[in-house]
Design a protein around this motif. Structure first.
Motif, PDB file in Angstrom:
ATOM      1  N   CYS A   1      10.964  74.857  51.538  1.00  0.00           N
ATOM      2  CA  CYS A   1      10.730  73.478  51.957  1.00  0.00           C
ATOM      3  C   CYS A   1       9.236  73.163  51.885  1.00  0.00           C
ATOM      4  CB  CYS A   1      11.232  73.272  53.379  1.00  0.00           C
ATOM      5  SG  CYS A   1      10.820  71.633  54.042  1.00  0.00           S
TER       6      CYS A   1
ATOM      7  N   CYS B   1      13.826  67.503  46.067  1.00  0.00           N
ATOM      8  CA  CYS B   1      13.837  68.946  46.314  1.00  0.00           C
ATOM      9  C   CYS B   1      14.990  69.690  45.640  1.00  0.00           C
ATOM     10  CB  CYS B   1      13.890  69.205  47.812  1.00  0.00           C
ATOM     11  SG  CYS B   1      12.382  68.753  48.677  1.00  0.00           S
TER      12      CYS B   1
ATOM     13  N   CYS C   1      18.980  70.359  54.911  1.00  0.00           N
ATOM     14  CA  CYS C   1      18.428  69.169  54.263  1.00  0.00           C
ATOM     15  C   CYS C   1      19.390  67.969  54.345  1.00  0.00           C
ATOM     16  CB  CYS C   1      18.105  69.468  52.817  1.00  0.00           C
ATOM     17  SG  CYS C   1      16.912  70.814  52.645  1.00  0.00           S
TER      18      CYS C   1
HETATM   19  S1  SF4 Z   1      14.885  68.039  51.424  1.00  0.00           S
HETATM   20 FE1  SF4 Z   1      13.037  69.143  50.869  1.00  0.00          FE
HETATM   21  S2  SF4 Z   1      11.474  68.415  52.283  1.00  0.00           S
HETATM   22 FE2  SF4 Z   1      13.435  67.833  53.125  1.00  0.00          FE
HETATM   23  S3  SF4 Z   1      13.950  69.490  54.543  1.00  0.00           S
HETATM   24 FE3  SF4 Z   1      14.915  69.943  52.570  1.00  0.00          FE
HETATM   25  S4  SF4 Z   1      13.495  71.247  51.456  1.00  0.00           S
HETATM   26 FE4  SF4 Z   1      12.377  70.265  53.160  1.00  0.00          FE
END
Ligand code: SF4
Length: 87
Positions: A12, A40, A24
């Motif tokens: 992350c 991501c 997520c």
């Molecule tokens: S989507 Fe990306 S930024 Fe958001 S919690 Fe998951 S890994 Fe982290």
């Protein structure tokens, strides 16, 4: 809801450590996906299609087109989430 991707893991960029997709997709206190989820996860699977399967277009737009919160707000939310997970 499709839980078949929940076990997938990546680093992350906000937390600096590994997280699973299940984190997520229920990232916020209000159990909405993290606004960065499309950025991501796109390399691992079709994350846009995944969310469009159960979100309305309006929900999708609100979640993924919103501006990032100020850093202090995000930090406070992460602290709150960590507290809830340890209780
Ligand atoms: S989507 Fe990306 S930024 Fe958001 S919690 Fe998951 S890994 Fe982290």
């Amino acid at each position: 809801m499709d839980e078949s991707k929940d076990h997938l893991q990546r680093r992350c960029p906000r937390l600096g450590g590994p997280v699973t997709f299940s984190y997520c997709r229920n990232n916020s206190v209000d159990l909405q996906p993290c606004w960065k989820a499309l950025d991501c996860w796109w390399e691992l699977f079709d994350v846009t299609e995944y969310f469009l399967a159960y979100l309305t277009e309006a929900e999708f737009g609100v979640i993924f087109r919103r501006r990032p919160k100020p850093k202090i707000t995000s930090i406070l939310e992460l602290i709150q989430q960590a507290k809830q997970r340890t209780e």
